[in-house]
Design a protein around this motif. Structure first.
Motif, PDB file in Angstrom:
ATOM      1  N   PRO A 293     -11.368  13.713   8.047  1.00  0.00           N
ATOM      2  CA  PRO A 293     -12.611  12.865   8.149  1.00  0.00           C
ATOM      3  C   PRO A 293     -13.646  13.655   7.360  1.00  0.00           C
ATOM      4  N   GLY A 294     -14.696  13.201   6.722  1.00  0.00           N
ATOM      5  CA  GLY A 294     -15.673  13.739   5.729  1.00  0.00           C
ATOM      6  C   GLY A 294     -15.059  14.609   4.530  1.00  0.00           C
ATOM      7  N   GLY A 295     -13.763  14.196   4.248  1.00  0.00           N
ATOM      8  CA  GLY A 295     -12.789  15.097   3.129  1.00  0.00           C
ATOM      9  C   GLY A 295     -13.235  14.210   1.807  1.00  0.00           C
ATOM     10  N   VAL A 296     -12.695  14.841   0.992  1.00  0.00           N
ATOM     11  CA  VAL A 296     -12.504  14.539  -0.386  1.00  0.00           C
ATOM     12  C   VAL A 296     -11.197  14.724  -1.049  1.00  0.00           C
ATOM     13  N   SER A 297     -10.721  13.604  -1.717  1.00  0.00           N
ATOM     14  CA  SER A 297      -9.387  13.431  -2.200  1.00  0.00           C
ATOM     15  C   SER A 297      -9.562  13.692  -3.818  1.00  0.00           C
ATOM     16  N   ASP A 298      -8.703  14.279  -4.417  1.00  0.00           N
ATOM     17  CA  ASP A 298      -8.728  14.553  -5.949  1.00  0.00           C
ATOM     18  C   ASP A 298      -7.486  13.579  -6.294  1.00  0.00           C
ATOM     19  N   ARG A 299      -6.819  12.868  -5.508  1.00  0.00           N
ATOM     20  CA  ARG A 299      -5.826  12.119  -6.124  1.00  0.00           C
ATOM     21  C   ARG A 299      -6.267  10.876  -6.883  1.00  0.00           C
ATOM     22  N   LEU A 300      -5.796  10.782  -8.116  1.00  0.00           N
ATOM     23  CA  LEU A 300      -6.043   9.518  -9.061  1.00  0.00           C
ATOM     24  C   LEU A 300      -5.539   8.551  -8.425  1.00  0.00           C
ATOM     25  N   VAL A 301      -6.635   7.448  -8.261  1.00  0.00           N
ATOM     26  CA  VAL A 301      -6.030   6.064  -7.897  1.00  0.00           C
ATOM     27  C   VAL A 301      -6.927   4.910  -8.574  1.00  0.00           C
ATOM     28  N   SER A 302      -6.410   3.786  -8.767  1.00  0.00           N
ATOM     29  CA  SER A 302      -6.970   2.858  -9.480  1.00  0.00           C
ATOM     30  C   SER A 302      -6.492   1.375  -8.962  1.00  0.00           C
ATOM     31  N   PHE A 303      -7.382   0.508  -9.322  1.00  0.00           N
ATOM     32  CA  PHE A 303      -6.944  -0.946  -8.608  1.00  0.00           C
ATOM     33  C   PHE A 303      -5.642  -1.280  -8.701  1.00  0.00           C
ATOM     34  N   VAL A 304      -5.003  -0.994  -9.726  1.00  0.00           N
ATOM     35  CA  VAL A 304      -3.333  -1.431  -9.700  1.00  0.00           C
ATOM     36  C   VAL A 304      -2.721  -1.045  -8.304  1.00  0.00           C
ATOM     37  N   ASP A 305      -3.177  -0.014  -7.771  1.00  0.00           N
ATOM     38  CA  ASP A 305      -2.585   0.565  -6.716  1.00  0.00           C
ATOM     39  C   ASP A 305      -3.001  -0.029  -5.420  1.00  0.00           C
ATOM     40  N   PHE A 306      -4.091  -0.751  -5.327  1.00  0.00           N
ATOM     41  CA  PHE A 306      -4.666  -1.169  -4.081  1.00  0.00           C
ATOM     42  C   PHE A 306      -3.793  -2.064  -3.256  1.00  0.00           C
ATOM     43  N   ALA A 307      -3.022  -3.002  -4.169  1.00  0.00           N
ATOM     44  CA  ALA A 307      -2.183  -4.158  -3.408  1.00  0.00           C
ATOM     45  C   ALA A 307      -1.035  -3.464  -2.849  1.00  0.00           C
ATOM     46  N   PRO A 308      -0.329  -2.623  -3.647  1.00  0.00           N
ATOM     47  CA  PRO A 308       0.900  -1.999  -2.914  1.00  0.00           C
ATOM     48  C   PRO A 308       0.530  -1.315  -1.719  1.00  0.00           C
ATOM     49  N   THR A 309      -0.596  -0.811  -1.940  1.00  0.00           N
ATOM     50  CA  THR A 309      -1.212   0.323  -0.848  1.00  0.00           C
ATOM     51  C   THR A 309      -1.578  -0.676   0.550  1.00  0.00           C
ATOM     52  N   ALA A 310      -2.081  -1.807   0.390  1.00  0.00           N
ATOM     53  CA  ALA A 310      -2.316  -2.641   1.670  1.00  0.00           C
ATOM     54  C   ALA A 310      -1.168  -3.118   2.098  1.00  0.00           C
ATOM     55  N   ILE A 311      -0.133  -3.457   1.447  1.00  0.00           N
ATOM     56  CA  ILE A 311       1.325  -3.662   1.763  1.00  0.00           C
ATOM     57  C   ILE A 311       2.092  -2.711   2.728  1.00  0.00           C
ATOM     58  N   SER A 312       1.881  -1.400   1.750  1.00  0.00           N
ATOM     59  CA  SER A 312       2.391  -0.285   2.579  1.00  0.00           C
ATOM     60  C   SER A 312       1.975   0.150   3.889  1.00  0.00           C
ATOM     61  N   LEU A 313       0.575  -0.311   4.104  1.00  0.00           N
ATOM     62  CA  LEU A 313      -0.189   0.173   5.368  1.00  0.00           C
ATOM     63  C   LEU A 313       0.308  -0.920   6.355  1.00  0.00           C
ATOM     64  N   ALA A 314       0.697  -2.087   5.859  1.00  0.00           N
ATOM     65  CA  ALA A 314       1.171  -3.046   6.708  1.00  0.00           C
ATOM     66  C   ALA A 314       2.686  -2.990   7.353  1.00  0.00           C
ATOM     67  N   GLY A 315       3.158  -1.894   6.616  1.00  0.00           N
ATOM     68  CA  GLY A 315       4.762  -1.886   6.961  1.00  0.00           C
ATOM     69  C   GLY A 315       5.680  -2.411   6.139  1.00  0.00           C
ATOM     70  N   ALA A 316       5.291  -3.118   4.975  1.00  0.00           N
ATOM     71  CA  ALA A 316       6.177  -3.924   4.186  1.00  0.00           C
ATOM     72  C   ALA A 316       6.330  -3.242   2.985  1.00  0.00           C
ATOM     73  N   GLU A 317       7.669  -3.315   2.214  1.00  0.00           N
ATOM     74  CA  GLU A 317       7.552  -2.873   1.029  1.00  0.00           C
ATOM     75  C   GLU A 317       7.231  -3.492  -0.214  1.00  0.00           C
ATOM     76  N   PRO A 318       6.585  -2.927  -0.882  1.00  0.00           N
ATOM     77  CA  PRO A 318       5.669  -3.912  -2.217  1.00  0.00           C
ATOM     78  C   PRO A 318       6.798  -4.450  -3.009  1.00  0.00           C
ATOM     79  N   PRO A 319       6.519  -5.475  -3.645  1.00  0.00           N
ATOM     80  CA  PRO A 319       7.431  -6.220  -4.485  1.00  0.00           C
ATOM     81  C   PRO A 319       7.870  -5.409  -5.675  1.00  0.00           C
TER      82      PRO A 319
END
Length: 645
Positions: A288-314
């Motif tokens: 909380p209040g931290g900063v991540s140096d991991r590089l992320v982009s929009f192409v990662d958002f959909a599979p991330t949302a699916i992963s958070l829901a517990g499903a495997e991305p296509p």
């Protein structure tokens, strides 16, 4: 005397025991009532980069987002992949690079492969109630643009789910920060224009300062909307069961940010809040209040949302989940792209490692900032161009109205405004090679459909989706990458050997390769014609004259692009006639028409002189004009009717 003390102590112990057991039962009850799967809320603002207080911008007034960031994880470097809304949203909704779908061009209305699932489809199958309020603006044909939402529109809301226990995925999109709102008047400024920190590429004028101040005013208004959405969640008692994403949809709506794949056009704010109950889904660096140096982009958002829901991305999704059950390895590089922007043809690819930004220009002979009608409605754009024409800009400011090198490298650490190209400096040779190779290999591995002209892509995919075409034998990605790269290199250095190599490309059986061969001849002669021999120039010109008879309209157009500029009456006359035919004939097609009008606009005096026809004779209707009713042909014809600057 001791008995009362013992009684008191017993009572205290009993009380403490009650507190412990009561606390345990409360904790047990909380665990029992916490849903097994989180709700997911995406709060999206339009046309703004990280110009927020939590990103260190002292001019910004964004207390609600700053507060969210103080108890969440903020990502230092997130790219939108595309620097304009429709291609960026195409990437978001699909979990694929828009260049792999043919959707990198603005409002290109491409078909999707049959059976391809967008992330709302996957989340619905996982049991989520999915809503979108309100913008879609994907580069898909109407049949695919519904995207699988339960509800998408002005009334879409997580509150409307049929069962309160059903997990939801909801998007709320805030348009108050959009480019169009910068120029809205009347507007009483809140931010002091005198205190605005201007990028070095913008001239310091009252118009520019006012636009930047109004932009920051809009960010404050947007921030209040984000705060209201979070308060609504809290009031419903859902704060502890909802993961929140806040992000912008691409860089700011100011010129040279929006529409351009510099870091200024691609970097967006991203703040992610994960409640305590779901910390097992958080990335390892979550604080909380931290900063991540991991590089992320929009192409990662959909599979991330699916992963958070517990499903495997296509399997077709090209992004990497950066949290959740299926989180993957961090990336070394992020990629960006620019295709046709409204009525203007272009192709740029960019890459970053988080500090350096590499850009590859495939149309280096055209200026950075072309006349895009919508962009010119912003006062900053108009005054910037006026001062350029008057010769009143610094080199850093004038650069963006001029032609480009084939490749550029910027060091964000020393040059955050990306005006100093360090590609030629020996100390950056290794980094230049790394990012160049990464960009080229990414184009190959993702089967970048931008290697075909938009007209050619649509011609080849008349009966299949562009993605299906891209995966087929009809799309030789290696040959196309090699040809496109060689053509760009001809702009940087051209000799007799280069001319021969481009002539060989012009004889390929693949019209896509022939196109780049013609482009390479045009770039080589256009940039280095004075150092070539008469025989070399004659040979190149002869090849281009032959290509005026090519069966493919894109190849003929590429030949015209140089021939109309030669000091040769016969070549100019033939090119002018062909350009007018390509722009006019309905069978040439809508996208051929746009491309032809672009070339005509850069050479309008020569075309008028040699064609014997006026631009008012060009018919703007096309048999295959997209059903979305784009008016890009009309915009170009209006521009052609104005005096040439």
């Amino acid at each position: 005397m001791k008995v009362p003390h013992l009684l008191s102590f017993s009572i205290i112990l009993a009380g403490l025991g009650c507190l412990v057991t009561c606390g345990q039962s409360v904790a047990a009850e909380a665990t029992a009532t916490t849903p097994a799967r989180p709700n997911i809320l995406w709060l999206t603002s339009e046309d703004n980069g990280p110009e927020l207080g939590c990103y260190g911008d002292t001019y910004a007034d964004t207390p609600h987002i700053d507060n969210l960031a103080s108890r969440s994880l903020r990502y230092r470097m997130c790219w939108s992949n595309a620097p304009v809304c429709a291609p960026a949203r195409t990437t978001l909704i699909s979990g694929m690079y828009a260049t792999s779908l043919g959707g990198q061009h603005m409002r290109s209305a491409v078909a999707l492969p049959e059976g391809m699932k967008l992330y709302p489809h996957v989340l619905r199958e996982a049991g989520y109630y999915c809503t979108n309020h309100t913008k879609t603006d994907y580069n898909f044909r109407p049949a695919d643009s519904k995207a699988g939402w339960h509800d998408s529109g002005k009334t879409a809301h997580w509150k409307n789910r049929p069962d309160p226990s059903m997990p939801f995925f909801s998007v709320f999109n805030y348009t108050i920060s959009h480019e169009s709102k910068i120029r809205n008047k009347p507007h009483t400024l809140v931010h002091d224009p005198a205190k605005a920190v201007l990028p070095v590429y913008h001239p310091d004028t009252p118009e520019v300062r006012r636009d930047w101040a109004q932009y920051y005013d809009r960010l404050t208004e947007m921030d209040k909307m984000v705060g209201a959405a979070i308060a609504e969640l809290n009031d419903a008692g859902l704060a502890d069961s909802t993961i929140i994403f806040y992000y912008g949809d691409h860089g700011s709506g100011m010129p040279r940010s929006k529409r351009w794949p510099f870091n200024s056009g691609l970097q967006v704010p991203l703040v992610v809040h994960i409640p305590d109950a779901y910390r097992d889904l958080a990335p390892a660096d979550y604080l909380p209040g931290g900063v991540s140096d991991r590089l992320v982009s929009f192409v990662d958002f959909a599979p991330t949302a699916i992963s958070l829901a517990g499903a495997e991305p296509p399997a077709n999704m090209q992004g990497v989940p950066f949290m959740g059950k299926y989180a993957g390895q961090a990336k070394k590089h992020l990629f960006g792209y620019r295709g046709r922007m409204d009525e203007r043809i272009d192709m740029v690819r960019s890459c970053t490692d988080g500090r350096f930004v590499y850009m590859r220009h495939f149309y280096p002979d055209r200026p950075y900032l072309k006349h895009v009608d919508y962009m010119f409605q912003t006062p900053t754009t108009r005054i910037w161009k006026e001062l350029y024409e008057a010769g009143q800009l610094t080199d850093a400011q004038a650069k963006f109205w001029q032609i480009k090198p084939t490749e550029e490298l910027f060091d964000l650490q020393s040059d955050p405004d990306e005006v100093d190209n360090v590609a030629s400096l020996p100390e950056h040779e290794e980094k230049l090679a790394e990012l160049r190779e990464a960009t080229q290999q990414w184009m190959r591995s993702t089967r970048d459909l931008g290697l075909l002209t938009e007209a050619e892509m649509h011609r080849r995919s008349a009966t299949v989706a562009p993605r299906t075409l891209g995966l087929s034998d009809q799309f030789d990605v290696d040959a196309l990458v090699d040809a496109a790269w060689a053509a760009g290199d001809a702009w940087q250095a051209c000799d007799g050997q280069t001319i021969v190599a481009m002539q060989e490309l012009c004889q390929s059986e693949d019209p896509g390769v022939r196109y780049w061969g013609c482009r390479g001849l045009a770039l080589g002669l256009g940039s280095h014609g004075t150092v070539l021999s008469e025989d070399e120039i004659s040979a190149a010109t002869g090849t281009l004259m032959e290509k005026l008879e090519d069966a493919n309209p894109s190849v003929r157009l590429a030949a015209c692009d140089l021939l109309i500029r030669l000091n040769d009456e016969g070549a100019q006359r033939a090119a002018a006639e062909e350009l007018m035919n390509l722009a006019d004939l309905p069978r040439g097609g809508y996208y051929v028409g746009i491309a032809a009008l672009n070339v005509i606009d850069y050479n309008r005096n020569a075309v008028l002189r040699h064609s014997g026809r006026g631009f008012d004779s060009i018919r703007k209707d096309r048999e295959d004009e997209p059903s979305r009713g784009n008016d890009y042909i009309e915009r170009l014809l209006i521009t052609l009717g104005q005096p040439q600057s």
